[in-house]
Design a protein around this motif. Sequence first.
Motif, PDB file in Angstrom:
ATOM      1  N   UNK A 138       0.826  -1.203   0.000  1.00 38.97           N
ATOM      2  CA  UNK A 138       0.000   0.000   0.000  1.00 38.97           C
ATOM      3  C   UNK A 138       0.864   1.257   0.000  1.00 38.97           C
ATOM      4  N   UNK A 139       0.373   2.312  -0.682  1.00 35.09           N
ATOM      5  CA  UNK A 139       1.075   3.593  -0.612  1.00 35.09           C
ATOM      6  C   UNK A 139       0.965   4.178   0.801  1.00 35.09           C
ATOM      7  N   UNK A 140       1.946   4.976   1.179  1.00 31.91           N
ATOM      8  CA  UNK A 140       1.960   5.616   2.509  1.00 31.91           C
ATOM      9  C   UNK A 140       0.651   6.332   2.805  1.00 31.91           C
ATOM     10  N   UNK A 141       0.116   7.033   1.803  1.00 29.43           N
ATOM     11  CA  UNK A 141      -1.117   7.807   2.014  1.00 29.43           C
ATOM     12  C   UNK A 141      -2.272   6.904   2.429  1.00 29.43           C
ATOM     13  N   UNK A 142      -2.358   5.734   1.815  1.00 27.06           N
ATOM     14  CA  UNK A 142      -3.443   4.819   2.179  1.00 27.06           C
ATOM     15  C   UNK A 142      -3.253   4.284   3.592  1.00 27.06           C
ATOM     16  N   UNK A 143      -2.018   4.002   3.963  1.00 27.11           N
ATOM     17  CA  UNK A 143      -1.765   3.560   5.343  1.00 27.11           C
ATOM     18  C   UNK A 143      -2.229   4.638   6.309  1.00 27.11           C
ATOM     19  N   UNK A 144      -1.904   5.890   6.007  1.00 25.73           N
ATOM     20  CA  UNK A 144      -2.346   7.000   6.851  1.00 25.73           C
ATOM     21  C   UNK A 144      -3.854   7.040   7.013  1.00 25.73           C
ATOM     22  N   UNK A 145      -4.576   6.802   5.923  1.00 28.59           N
ATOM     23  CA  UNK A 145      -6.047   6.784   5.991  1.00 28.59           C
ATOM     24  C   UNK A 145      -6.550   5.603   6.809  1.00 28.59           C
ATOM     25  N   UNK A 146      -5.885   4.463   6.704  1.00 24.94           N
ATOM     26  CA  UNK A 146      -6.336   3.239   7.368  1.00 24.94           C
ATOM     27  C   UNK A 146      -5.995   3.199   8.862  1.00 24.94           C
ATOM     28  N   UNK A 147      -5.132   4.095   9.321  1.00 24.54           N
ATOM     29  CA  UNK A 147      -4.719   4.065  10.731  1.00 24.54           C
ATOM     30  C   UNK A 147      -5.901   4.137  11.692  1.00 24.54           C
ATOM     31  N   UNK A 148      -6.937   4.877  11.333  1.00 26.49           N
ATOM     32  CA  UNK A 148      -8.108   4.988  12.215  1.00 26.49           C
ATOM     33  C   UNK A 148      -9.230   4.027  11.839  1.00 26.49           C
ATOM     34  N   UNK A 149      -9.077   3.328  10.712  1.00 28.25           N
ATOM     35  CA  UNK A 149     -10.132   2.422  10.251  1.00 28.25           C
ATOM     36  C   UNK A 149      -9.894   0.963  10.609  1.00 28.25           C
ATOM     37  N   UNK A 150      -8.642   0.553  10.616  1.00 33.71           N
ATOM     38  CA  UNK A 150      -8.309  -0.847  10.851  1.00 33.71           C
ATOM     39  C   UNK A 150      -7.719  -1.025  12.243  1.00 33.71           C
ATOM     40  N   UNK A 151      -7.929  -2.194  12.852  1.00 34.36           N
ATOM     41  CA  UNK A 151      -7.282  -2.477  14.147  1.00 34.36           C
ATOM     42  C   UNK A 151      -5.826  -2.899  13.923  1.00 34.36           C
ATOM     43  N   UNK A 152      -4.880  -2.120  14.436  1.00 29.83           N
ATOM     44  CA  UNK A 152      -3.451  -2.343  14.213  1.00 29.83           C
ATOM     45  C   UNK A 152      -2.792  -2.916  15.454  1.00 29.83           C
ATOM     46  N   UNK A 153      -1.711  -3.649  15.239  1.00 29.20           N
ATOM     47  CA  UNK A 153      -0.933  -4.151  16.373  1.00 29.20           C
ATOM     48  C   UNK A 153      -0.316  -2.954  17.094  1.00 29.20           C
ATOM     49  N   UNK A 154      -0.416  -2.901  18.420  1.00 24.87           N
ATOM     50  CA  UNK A 154       0.081  -1.719  19.131  1.00 24.87           C
ATOM     51  C   UNK A 154       1.599  -1.529  19.051  1.00 24.87           C
ATOM     52  N   UNK A 155       2.358  -2.616  19.038  1.00 22.54           N
ATOM     53  CA  UNK A 155       3.814  -2.446  18.946  1.00 22.54           C
ATOM     54  C   UNK A 155       4.227  -1.942  17.572  1.00 22.54           C
TER      55      UNK A 155
END
Length: 170
Positions: A138-155
Amino acid sequence: MNAAEEMLDIVDEDDRVVGRSPRGEAYALGLRHRCVFVQARDAEGRVFVHRRTATKLVFPSLYDMFIGGVVGAGEAYDDAALREAEEELGVTGLPRPRFLFKFLYDGDGASWWSAVYEVRCELPVSPQVEEVAWHDFLPEEEIGRRLTEWPWVPDGLAAYERLRALRARG
């Protein structure tokens, strides 16, 4: 040997080895150990992002923008980074990942020294089905958008924030 039986070095707050323990015991008792995080990018600069399988011992079914895992007992961080990157991407012949920084992750009743790396992967990937339930570059911009949408590993989020700050400083 299954993952829970893998031997890990147990380390102190200064990353000095103070003992050894099977992975399952280290996790159950919250013993501090070592991990590697590798940000893999393709030829276009997109970041490998994946969702962990539901069977993972730590953070099952969560998304991550790093590949990696625990450093085995007696193993060097650099060797673990290459081993984990090739295993999780399902490739051989990757260049040696480049070390960026190390930090102590301390959260959720767990603590581990985390060495962060980056690597370019221009090979076709075939991630381990035991480790990766979904993946894409994924492009960086999409990761930025997904940060609040997807559940991410905390570490991984902690490593990502540190990496963004490092890159912002130039």
